[in-house]
Design a protein around this motif. Structure first.
Motif, PDB file in Angstrom:
ATOM      1  N   ALA A   3     -13.932  28.787  79.225  1.00 30.63           N
ATOM      2  CA  ALA A   3     -14.337  27.368  79.287  1.00 30.63           C
ATOM      3  C   ALA A   3     -14.112  26.815  80.689  1.00 30.63           C
ATOM      4  O   ALA A   3     -14.920  26.042  81.208  1.00 30.63           O
ATOM      5  CB  ALA A   3     -13.521  26.571  78.268  1.00 30.63           C
ATOM      6  N   ARG A   4     -13.027  27.254  81.317  1.00 28.35           N
ATOM      7  CA  ARG A   4     -12.724  26.785  82.676  1.00 28.35           C
ATOM      8  C   ARG A   4     -13.853  27.212  83.616  1.00 28.35           C
ATOM      9  O   ARG A   4     -14.371  26.389  84.399  1.00 28.35           O
ATOM     10  CB  ARG A   4     -11.398  27.379  83.137  1.00 28.35           C
ATOM     11  CG  ARG A   4     -10.980  26.948  84.513  1.00 28.35           C
ATOM     12  CD  ARG A   4      -9.637  27.557  84.871  1.00 28.35           C
ATOM     13  NE  ARG A   4      -9.331  27.295  86.255  1.00 28.35           N
ATOM     14  CZ  ARG A   4      -9.770  28.005  87.283  1.00 28.35           C
ATOM     15  NH1 ARG A   4     -10.519  29.068  87.072  1.00 28.35           N
ATOM     16  NH2 ARG A   4      -9.461  27.692  88.521  1.00 28.35           N
ATOM     17  N   GLY A  43     -18.668  25.705  86.841  1.00 35.27           N
ATOM     18  CA  GLY A  43     -20.070  25.910  87.187  1.00 35.27           C
ATOM     19  C   GLY A  43     -20.921  24.657  87.064  1.00 35.27           C
ATOM     20  O   GLY A  43     -22.072  24.628  87.499  1.00 35.27           O
ATOM     21  N   ARG A  44     -20.402  23.605  86.478  1.00 37.47           N
ATOM     22  CA  ARG A  44     -21.202  22.372  86.284  1.00 37.47           C
ATOM     23  C   ARG A  44     -21.072  21.447  87.507  1.00 37.47           C
ATOM     24  O   ARG A  44     -20.008  21.328  88.094  1.00 37.47           O
ATOM     25  CB  ARG A  44     -20.717  21.616  85.035  1.00 37.47           C
ATOM     26  CG  ARG A  44     -21.082  22.307  83.729  1.00 37.47           C
ATOM     27  CD  ARG A  44     -20.624  21.448  82.574  1.00 37.47           C
ATOM     28  NE  ARG A  44     -21.345  20.187  82.506  1.00 37.47           N
ATOM     29  CZ  ARG A  44     -22.406  19.992  81.740  1.00 37.47           C
ATOM     30  NH1 ARG A  44     -22.871  20.972  80.966  1.00 37.47           N
ATOM     31  NH2 ARG A  44     -23.007  18.837  81.724  1.00 37.47           N
ATOM     32  N   SER A  45     -22.152  20.786  87.803  1.00 34.74           N
ATOM     33  CA  SER A  45     -22.144  19.902  88.986  1.00 34.74           C
ATOM     34  C   SER A  45     -21.438  18.571  88.717  1.00 34.74           C
ATOM     35  O   SER A  45     -20.976  17.904  89.648  1.00 34.74           O
ATOM     36  CB  SER A  45     -23.586  19.627  89.427  1.00 34.74           C
ATOM     37  OG  SER A  45     -24.275  18.979  88.377  1.00 34.74           O
ATOM     38  N   ASP A  46     -21.375  18.170  87.437  1.00 38.00           N
ATOM     39  CA  ASP A  46     -20.768  16.855  87.136  1.00 38.00           C
ATOM     40  C   ASP A  46     -19.261  16.948  86.858  1.00 38.00           C
ATOM     41  O   ASP A  46     -18.639  15.969  86.428  1.00 38.00           O
ATOM     42  CB  ASP A  46     -21.474  16.183  85.953  1.00 38.00           C
ATOM     43  CG  ASP A  46     -21.492  17.050  84.708  1.00 38.00           C
ATOM     44  OD1 ASP A  46     -21.175  18.260  84.826  1.00 38.00           O
ATOM     45  OD2 ASP A  46     -21.800  16.523  83.621  1.00 38.00           O
TER      46      ASP A  46
END
Lengths: 578, 312
Positions: B244-245, B250-253
């Motif tokens: 999950a980390r 990997g997410r931009s937000d």
């Protein structure tokens, strides 16, 4: 309102007869309800401050103590008087003495306690923070002051009613009549009202607590002095007797009452102005009252001039100008302290028409308009004097007196039959009086206008400056002459060097022995200087004159329309649309 | 024509060299409770006194129901009830007489006055104290009496300066309820207080003032968002926390992801709706999310973040 149902009470003998007929009870209840409604209606129309103060004062210790002391003192005075005057009181006119005693006892609450309570009442509102709460209600500043005054009057009435039986008792004795009692009481009432107004005015002078303490000390000293003067006056009147048969006596009474009321109203307007909102127009009502006082003054002086014997008649035109000069000097010193800035609120009510702007601009707040207002009014007084003497000179001239037939009647009806002055001293003295007031007020005004560009100067500062300059204007030339003539007392006499010394110059211009010897260049020079200063001030008045009326904002007009919806158009003639 | 019930337009008030109020502007709409927050000497009371027509501004203007406080104070006063931070009560009168006096002073007469008195005494729960002398009232009772005085003429706007000052918890809760009820009845309320939790619960919007300058205006969330555009999020994932980390990194937000045991902490840029989207996407990605909590700042946090604690 709970309706009481008619009921019958059961007795051992059976049902008892009704106590009263139902009709009667209903009528009684109906009238009771009406009375209650009327009292509610009347109570709603009373000044709220009066209602509140009445509730408060009747519960206050100050009122209870004063009322009790008043009663005890009046009983003591009655007992002492009766003990020492019997049996002479039955044969001699001693009623006046007893009455004067009561008046003196009454003067303590009326001239000291009530005015000081009025002062404290308004000052305490500021100290306790309740004044701010009051000022944001719908009550106007004038309502607040009038409510406080109403409360003072209410207390006066209670004190009068406490002594009413004692005063009525004096009427039964010899030496007192109802007119004397009425007149003395009227004077005590008017003096008490005016002193209470002064107390209220004193409370509005400052909101700083340390200054309030100083003001309260000065006020108490003033009230004690006023009480002493008034009591002295009453005692003298009682000893000398009231000369009811002399018209002068009634005229003096009427004149006194007239000016007590006029100045009372003026002080009331000033006190209201002091506590009103900063953007309110405080000046115009004061100026209107000043104008009214001047008109009354001219009226009284003119009347006394016409009415008095020829020997004393000449005094009144002189008095008219001199007192008016002092009046406008003091009023002008305050008016010139106003700032020229008109709030948008005040601008909404400026005169619009040409005649309105010419005549009414001088009623607008502002230092220059105030100066011009004062000087034009003083000029009006002098103009009245000039017109009166012109009338005599013109209509008593041989040319007009010798006109034939009905024209002669017209001329005589227009002629003011008073003697024309022996010399032209009145003319030069009046010119000098105007010149001095215009010169001193105008010079300080020009200076303060300039000084205000660099530092804020409030009205009190300008007034004090005016006072200092006027006093120094009289003292400094005098001192200069005194120093100059040390060791040479023979050269100590009036000269042109004393021109700024208004007091000495006016003294020389007033007395018949000196006014005929003084050079016309002296009053002429003073007048010319006054005119020059007046013109310079008039130039600076342009800014205030140029102010034009501004339209009230749309929201205000919208509100006005909702408060006063347009009335349906009435037909004024048969051709009007219905 | 619609207009805000309270409007401060470039308001300035100087006392000598001290700028008590320095270019303050904001609006309060009908039925809105607006909290005015700031340290002592920030300019809250001065602004309120100008609105209550007790002082004149040096520059700018304040409006109540569209009327200028400088030029139309009489119209403003009819529409405004002001409760200052002092009691301002008379001695030798009881509660009924006190309120009756102010009802008369606001021009209420006859039946209208009786009804106003009845309603006000009922609303402020002063019925039982009607004939009690004011000097015998407790602080809380006096506060209620002063609120009653401010609302006796049914004004459209109420300005309350520190109304909860010195009240016990019960009285505070009662006062808060009264203010909310007034707003529900269409009154606009401008209220200042030092007790920020109280304000947070009763105010629709707040304004934070310091050294005479308005630093922030809006809802607590708006100000928070303005101060800190991202929200702190805490997620507990049962098993697969490392995965999950990595997925979050990997997410931009998402930023600053930390992992402690099963608990992930990160900052998320976006509003509450985007948090819902993120949660759904995590579940769809196969993570067993046992707990998902975002931490929003309290009014106290916002206040501390916005102000600097400088007193003039």
């Amino acid at each position: 309102m709970t309706m009481v149902q008619p009921s019958e009470t059961q007795t051992a003998e059976g049902p008892a007869a009704p106590r009263s007929s139902p009709d009667f009870r209903e009528t009684l209840l109906r009238w009771g309800t009406r009375l209650e409604q009327f009292l509610d209606y009347a109570g709603d129309r009373l000044n709220p401050i009066l209602v509140k103060e009445a509730r408060q004062s009747m519960k206050s210790k100050q009122f209870s103590v004063t009322f009790s002391l008043l009663l005890i003192l009046s009983w003591m005075w009655t007992a002492i008087f009766v003990a020492f005057s019997v049996p002479d009181v039955f044969y001699e006119a001693w009623g006046t003495r007893l009455l004067i005693g009561y008046i003196i006892i009454l003067s303590i609450p009326l001239f000291i306690v009530v005015p000081f309570a009025a002062f404290r009442s308004l000052a305490a509102e500021t100290e306790d923070g309740t004044f701010e709460l009051l000022s944001i209600t719908s009550l106007s500043a004038r309502q607040i002051v009038l409510g406080k005054l109403g409360s003072a009057v209410l207390q006066m009435m209670v004190y009068y009613s406490a002594l009413a039986p004692s005063i009525a008792f004096t009427y039964l004795l010899k030496g007192v009549d109802i007119v004397s009692i009425g007149l003395l009481l009227l004077h005590t009432f008017v003096i008490s009202v005016v002193l209470s107004i002064l107390g209220l005015l004193a409370a509005t002078i400052t909101r700083a607590r340390h200054w309030q303490v100083l003001v309260s000390v000065v006020l108490i000293a003033g009230l004690l002095f006023a009480t002493f003067l008034a009591d002295y006056f009453f005692i003298v009147m009682a000893i000398v007797g009231l000369p009811f048969d002399m018209p002068e006596f009634w005229m003096a009474n009427l004149g006194l009452l007239n000016f007590w009321i006029a100045f009372g109203a003026l002080f009331l307007i000033i006190a209201s102005g002091q506590i009103s909102f900063a953007s309110d127009n405080r000046s115009t009502p004061i100026r209107m009252m000043l104008l009214l006082i001047q008109t009354m003054w001219i009226g009284w002086m003119f009347f006394l001039w016409r009415w008095n014997s020829e020997m004393y008649a000449e005094v009144f035109p002189w008095m008219m100008v001199y007192f008016a000069a002092i009046f406008w000097l003091v009023a002008g010193a305050l008016l010139t302290g106003e700032t020229a800035q008109l709030s948008p609120r005040a601008k909404r009510n400026l005169p619009q028409t040409l005649s309105g702007r010419v005549l009414l601009t001088w009623f607008n707040p502002g230092s220059a308009s105030g100066y011009t207002f004062a000087m034009l009014n003083l000029a009006t007084v002098i103009g009245t004097q000039f017109l009166a003497y012109t009338n005599i000179a013109l209509f008593s001239s041989p040319q007009l007196q010798n006109v034939p037939g009905p024209l002669h009647t017209v001329v005589n009806s227009l002629l003011i039959s008073r003697p024309f002055p022996d010399d032209d001293g009145w003319f030069w003295a009046s010119l000098a009086a105007w010149g001095y007031v215009a010169g001193y007020l105008g010079t300080v005004r020009l200076f303060t206008t300039l000084a205000r560009k660099y530092a804020p100067l409030n009205m009190l500062a300008v007034f004090l400056l005016q006072l200092v300059v006027v006093v120094m204007g009289a003292i400094l030339p005098f001192l200069f002459l005194t120093i100059q003539t040390i060791g040479d007392p023979l050269s100590w006499h009036y000269s042109e060097l004393q021109l700024p010394n208004w007091f000495w110059t006016m003294w020389e211009l007033t007395w018949p022995t000196t006014r005929t010897t003084i050079s016309p260049f002296i009053p002429g020079g003073v007048f010319a200087f006054g005119c020059l200063i007046f013109l310079l001030n008039l130039l600076s008045a342009a800014v205030e004159v140029e102010q034009v009326r501004t339209l009230a904002p749309a929201r205000v007009r919208e509100d006005d329309a909702s408060l006063r919806p347009l009335e349906p158009k009435k037909r004024k003639n048969p051709w009007d649309e219905p | 024509m619609s207009h805000p019930m309270i409007e401060l337009r470039r308001l300035h008030r100087f006392f000598g060299t001290t700028r008590a109020v320095n270019d303050v502007s904001f609006e309060v709409q009908r039925g809105e409770v607006f909290g005015f927050i700031g340290p002592n000497g920030a300019g809250k009371t001065t602004s309120m006194r100008i609105l209550a027509t007790l002082e004149l501004p040096t520059y700018g203007d304040a409006f109540v129901d569209g009327f200028s406080c400088i030029n139309d104070p009489d119209r403003v006063r009819r529409r405004l009830g002001f409760m200052p931070d002092y009691f301002g009560t008379y001695t030798d009168v009881n509660c009924y007489e006190y309120l009756d006096f102010f009802a008369r002073s606001y021009g209420l007469a006859g039946r209208q006055r009786h009804q106003a008195l009845q309603h006000t005494m009922g609303f402020t729960k002063l019925d039982e104290l009607a004939h009690k002398p004011i000097r015998g009232l407790s602080k809380g009772m006096k506060q209620r009496l002063c609120l009653g005085r401010a609302m006796i003429h049914d004004p459209a706007v109420l300005i309350l300066d520190e109304p909860a000052n010195g009240l016990d918890p019960r009285a505070r809760i009662e006062l808060r309820e009264m203010i909310r009820e007034l707003a529900a009845n269409g009154k606009s309320v401008l209220v200042s207080s030092h007790i920020l939790t109280e304000l947070a619960e009763m105010c629709d919007r707040v304004g934070i003032i310091e050294r005479g300058q308005l630093l922030a205006v809006g809802t607590v969330e708006e100000i928070q968002h303005e101060q800190q555009p991202h929200r702190e999020v805490k997620v507990r994932v049962l098993g697969g926390a490392e995965g999950a980390r990595a997925w979050l990194v990997g997410r931009s937000d998402v930023n600053d992801v930390t992992l402690v045991g099963e608990e992930l902490k990160f900052s998320h840029q976006g509003d509450r709706d985007s948090e819902v989207v993120l949660l759904r996407e995590m579940i769809l990605a196969g993570f067993r999310v046992a707990e998902f909590a975002s931490h929003s700042q309290s009014l106290e946090d916002v206040f501390m973040a916005v102000t600097k604690g400088i007193v003039q």
